[in-house]
Design a protein around this motif. Structure first.
Motif, PDB file in Angstrom:
ATOM      1  N   ILE A  55      20.815  12.394 -14.662  1.00  0.00           N
ATOM      2  CA  ILE A  55      21.059  11.673 -13.415  1.00  0.00           C
ATOM      3  C   ILE A  55      19.922  10.703 -13.130  1.00  0.00           C
ATOM      4  O   ILE A  55      20.144   9.565 -12.685  1.00  0.00           O
ATOM      5  N   VAL A  78      20.422  12.856  -1.720  1.00  0.00           N
ATOM      6  CA  VAL A  78      21.064  13.800  -2.635  1.00  0.00           C
ATOM      7  C   VAL A  78      21.820  14.821  -1.800  1.00  0.00           C
ATOM      8  O   VAL A  78      21.209  15.627  -1.091  1.00  0.00           O
ATOM      9  N   ILE A 113      21.358  22.276  -9.091  1.00  0.00           N
ATOM     10  CA  ILE A 113      21.236  20.950  -9.685  1.00  0.00           C
ATOM     11  C   ILE A 113      20.693  19.954  -8.670  1.00  0.00           C
ATOM     12  O   ILE A 113      19.847  19.118  -8.988  1.00  0.00           O
ATOM     13  N   GLY A 114      21.160  20.032  -7.417  1.00  0.00           N
ATOM     14  CA  GLY A 114      20.696  19.110  -6.382  1.00  0.00           C
ATOM     15  C   GLY A 114      19.195  19.197  -6.160  1.00  0.00           C
ATOM     16  O   GLY A 114      18.521  18.180  -5.979  1.00  0.00           O
ATOM     17  N   VAL A 159      23.421  10.272  -4.535  1.00  0.00           N
ATOM     18  CA  VAL A 159      23.898  11.261  -5.498  1.00  0.00           C
ATOM     19  C   VAL A 159      24.843  12.216  -4.792  1.00  0.00           C
ATOM     20  O   VAL A 159      24.430  12.994  -3.926  1.00  0.00           O
ATOM     21  N   ASN A 160      26.123  12.140  -5.143  1.00  0.00           N
ATOM     22  CA  ASN A 160      27.131  13.053  -4.599  1.00  0.00           C
ATOM     23  C   ASN A 160      27.117  14.320  -5.428  1.00  0.00           C
ATOM     24  O   ASN A 160      27.794  14.421  -6.464  1.00  0.00           O
ATOM     25  N   ASN A 161      26.348  15.288  -4.982  1.00  0.00           N
ATOM     26  CA  ASN A 161      26.205  16.526  -5.739  1.00  0.00           C
ATOM     27  C   ASN A 161      26.832  17.733  -5.045  1.00  0.00           C
ATOM     28  O   ASN A 161      27.269  18.665  -5.715  1.00  0.00           O
ATOM     29  N   SER A 219      28.026  10.489  -9.037  1.00  0.00           N
ATOM     30  CA  SER A 219      28.757  11.674  -8.590  1.00  0.00           C
ATOM     31  C   SER A 219      28.671  12.749  -9.659  1.00  0.00           C
ATOM     32  O   SER A 219      28.779  12.458 -10.862  1.00  0.00           O
ATOM     33  N   VAL A 220      28.469  13.985  -9.226  1.00  0.00           N
ATOM     34  CA  VAL A 220      28.399  15.108 -10.149  1.00  0.00           C
ATOM     35  C   VAL A 220      29.797  15.711 -10.277  1.00  0.00           C
ATOM     36  O   VAL A 220      30.365  16.189  -9.298  1.00  0.00           O
ATOM     37  N   VAL A 276      17.485  17.493  -9.028  1.00  0.00           N
ATOM     38  CA  VAL A 276      17.609  16.033  -8.901  1.00  0.00           C
ATOM     39  C   VAL A 276      16.650  15.507  -7.837  1.00  0.00           C
ATOM     40  O   VAL A 276      15.971  14.493  -8.037  1.00  0.00           O
TER      41      VAL A 276
END
Length: 260
Positions: free
Chosen positions: A234, A14, A21-22, A100-102, A149-150, A25
């Motif tokens: 997610i 992540v 948010i990260g 996860v591209n956050n 991706s976010v 997640v």
């Protein structure tokens, strides 16, 4: 339905996973059984705190440091990931199941106030970094993997005050479409999750009570989103339950602008 253990045996990365948010997640995926690499750029204390929280909850995690938006950032991230993963679990191997591209930054300025330096920096962090992280990460992803991706609801509604930021996220959304088609033969799904107004440190305007009230009222639920609200979406997209969902833009705004 229980989600306990549904990510057991999987490894997740992540970006920007130590805060906001990260962080939510990272904690959610770890709670489901994944070994989570919590990426951070500068705040080592926040990353270690997130790792400790995961471990206290019975999960597994390790921190990965790499500054994004600078030359060689993707190579640095993957080198750090390999090194820290091997140190954490020598038998884990270099593979990855969930990316996860956050990580991202904002730029609350209208077009008249955006300098070339501002523009280059926000695109370097929000668009260029994830592009090359994915370029180097695709070969590491195991078949059946997940890329999420976010993005932001700002790509669907005009917000002149954050125009450059919105442009960076719109570019990510096209990357989702392209990779979803390219990676489908390997059963890798690629999706975008778009939060709305969310209670995170990236939005300093939330300290203003009037702005806070106005943004809360934009949702049909009359409140700001919580990081956990986004993390739950997610986590679904990262699971086998979403195996038939790819190339999609998922609205996670709490119904922002559904009405007039």
């Amino acid at each position: 339905m229980t989600t306990t253990g549904r990510q057991q045996g999987r490894t997740a990365l992540v970006t920007g996973g130590s805060r906001g948010i990260g962080r939510a997640v990272s904690r959610r995926l770890a709670r489901e059984g994944a070994l989570v690499a919590v990426h951070y750029g500068h705040d080592a204390a926040a990353a270690e705190r997130t790792v400790k929280e995961i471990e206290t909850d019975g999960g597994r995690a390790f921190a990965v440091r790499a500054e994004l938006g600078v030359p060689g950032d993707a190579a640095t991230l993957w080198s750090a990931f390999d090194r820290e993963l091997a140190a954490y679990d020598a038998g884990a191997g270099p593979g990855l199941d969930i990316l996860v591209n956050n990580a991202g930054i904002t730029l609350p300025r209208p077009i008249e106030q955006v300098t070339e330096e501002d523009y280059d920096h926000i695109f370097a962090v929000n668009t260029k970094a994830p592009f090359f992280i994915l370029q180097r990460g695709i070969s590491r992803l195991r078949d059946g993997g997940r890329i999420i991706s976010v993005s932001s609801a700002a790509t669907r509604v005009a917000y002149p005050a954050i125009v450059a930021y919105s442009m960076t996220k719109a570019a990510l959304e096209h990357l989702t479409l392209s990779l979803a088609l390219q990676l489908a033969p390997r059963s890798i799904t690629v999706n975008t999750v778009a939060p709305g107004f969310t209670e995170t440190e990236i939005n300093p305007t939330l300290r203003n009570p009037q702005i806070r009230q106005a943004l809360s009222a934009a949702s049909v639920f009359n409140r700001l989103g919580a990081p956990a609200d986004i993390a739950d979406v997610i986590a679904f997209v990262a699971s086998d339950d979403a195996r038939w969902v790819t190339g999609q833009w998922l609205d996670a705004t709490g119904g922002v602008h559904l009405g007039l």
